[in-house]
Design a protein around this motif. Structure first.
Motif, mmCIF file in Angstrom:
data_model
loop_
_atom_site.group_PDB
_atom_site.id
_atom_site.type_symbol
_atom_site.label_atom_id
_atom_site.label_comp_id
_atom_site.label_asym_id
_atom_site.label_seq_id
_atom_site.Cartn_x
_atom_site.Cartn_y
_atom_site.Cartn_z
ATOM 1 N N THR A 246 0.833 -1.209 0.000
ATOM 2 C CA THR A 246 0.000 0.000 0.000
ATOM 3 C C THR A 246 0.867 1.259 0.000
ATOM 4 O O THR A 246 2.047 1.211 0.356
ATOM 5 N N THR B 66 5.438 -0.779 -2.185
ATOM 6 C CA THR B 66 4.639 0.103 -3.040
ATOM 7 C C THR B 66 5.099 -0.096 -4.480
ATOM 8 O O THR B 66 6.067 -0.833 -4.731
ATOM 9 N N ILE C 236 0.373 1.769 -7.283
ATOM 10 C CA ILE C 236 -0.196 1.900 -5.935
ATOM 11 C C ILE C 236 -0.128 3.366 -5.489
ATOM 12 O O ILE C 236 -1.091 3.914 -4.946
ATOM 13 N N VAL D 162 -2.609 -6.621 0.400
ATOM 14 C CA VAL D 162 -3.348 -5.348 0.426
ATOM 15 C C VAL D 162 -4.134 -5.277 1.742
ATOM 16 O O VAL D 162 -4.565 -6.304 2.271
#
Ligand code: E4P
Length: 227
Positions: free
Chosen positions: A7, A27, A31, A197
């Motif tokens: 994330t 990441t 994202i 996630v």
């Protein structure tokens, strides 16, 4: 074994970091865009430094935004300089199969002491070569592999055997999570790390029957207080 959070969302990172569940964050440019990081490298830098500080000393993976050989090295050096816990993501090859990336990975790891997360991989054989080039992490995209009609579990088992038998330092990260069950099944298959996630971590924790049971405890506790 570990679970990372996949994330760029600061609030999600705070939430799961405080719980002590996550051991790192990954990441990528997609994202970051989805999480509202726009404004070029200056914005990526500010956001990345904020994320890195939040989880330090846990590792944070950030991806270069170019596939030009020299530019990848310049960006990787710059990104690694933003915080001690930053690892740099380099895709295993370019959009047209360009192989410069492997040289870049080797150079960053061996000459510049930068920890590289080799990313966007779909097979055990790609992961093996990335690990041989010196990668700290090799990232295989489980959900995308499954979407092509292959079971990524077989690839995870193969790469884990190869890494162990070759005595390579790389840790396997399986990303591209799609279902709650992916996290445990991929760890059990031999992944060192699954990067999940946030909504799937919540899915691992929250169970409807647990809700019902907790509700029963609370109601009976209240009844007991009144009796
Ligand atoms: C992993 O490190 C990647 O950031 C990510 O899991 C890619 O997943 P996607 O297939 O959802 O894009």
């Amino acid at each position: 074994m570990a679970i990372f959070l996949d994330t760029g969302n600061i609030e999600e990172i705070k939430k799961y970091h405080k719980m002590g569940i996550i051991r790192g964050v990954t990441t990528n440019p997609t994202i970051l865009l989805k999480d509202g990081v726009t404004g070029g490298m200056a914005a990526v830098k500010a956001h990345t430094i904020e994320m890195a500080k939040l989880i330090a000393p846990l590792p944070l993976s950030v991806e270069v935004t170019s596939n030009d050989k020299e530019e990848m090295i310049v960006q990787a050096k710059e990104m690694a300089g933003w915080a001690k816990n930053i690892n740099v993501k380099i895709t295993v090859h370019g959009p047209n199969g360009e192989l410069d990336n492997m040289e870049v990975i080797h150079e960053l790891e061996t000459k510049h002491d930068i920890r590289v997360n080799v990313t966007a991989m779909m097979s055990a054989q790609q992961c093996l070569l990335a690990a041989m080039a010196g990668a700290t992490y090799v990232s295989i995209f489980g959900g995308r592999v499954n979407n092509m009609g292959y079971n990524v579990i077989e690839e995870i088992e193969k790469i884990r055997d190869l890494i162990d038998n070759f005595g390579l330092k790389a840790e396997i990260i399986v990303g591209s999570t799609r279902e709650v069950l992916n996290i445990v099944e991929w760890l059990n298959a031999g992944a060192h790390i699954v990067t999940a996630v946030p909504k799937l971590i919540e899915g691992m924790l929250v169970h409807p029957y647990t809700k019902e049971t907790v509700q029963m405890f609370l109601e009976d506790a209240a009844k007991g207080e009144k009796a």
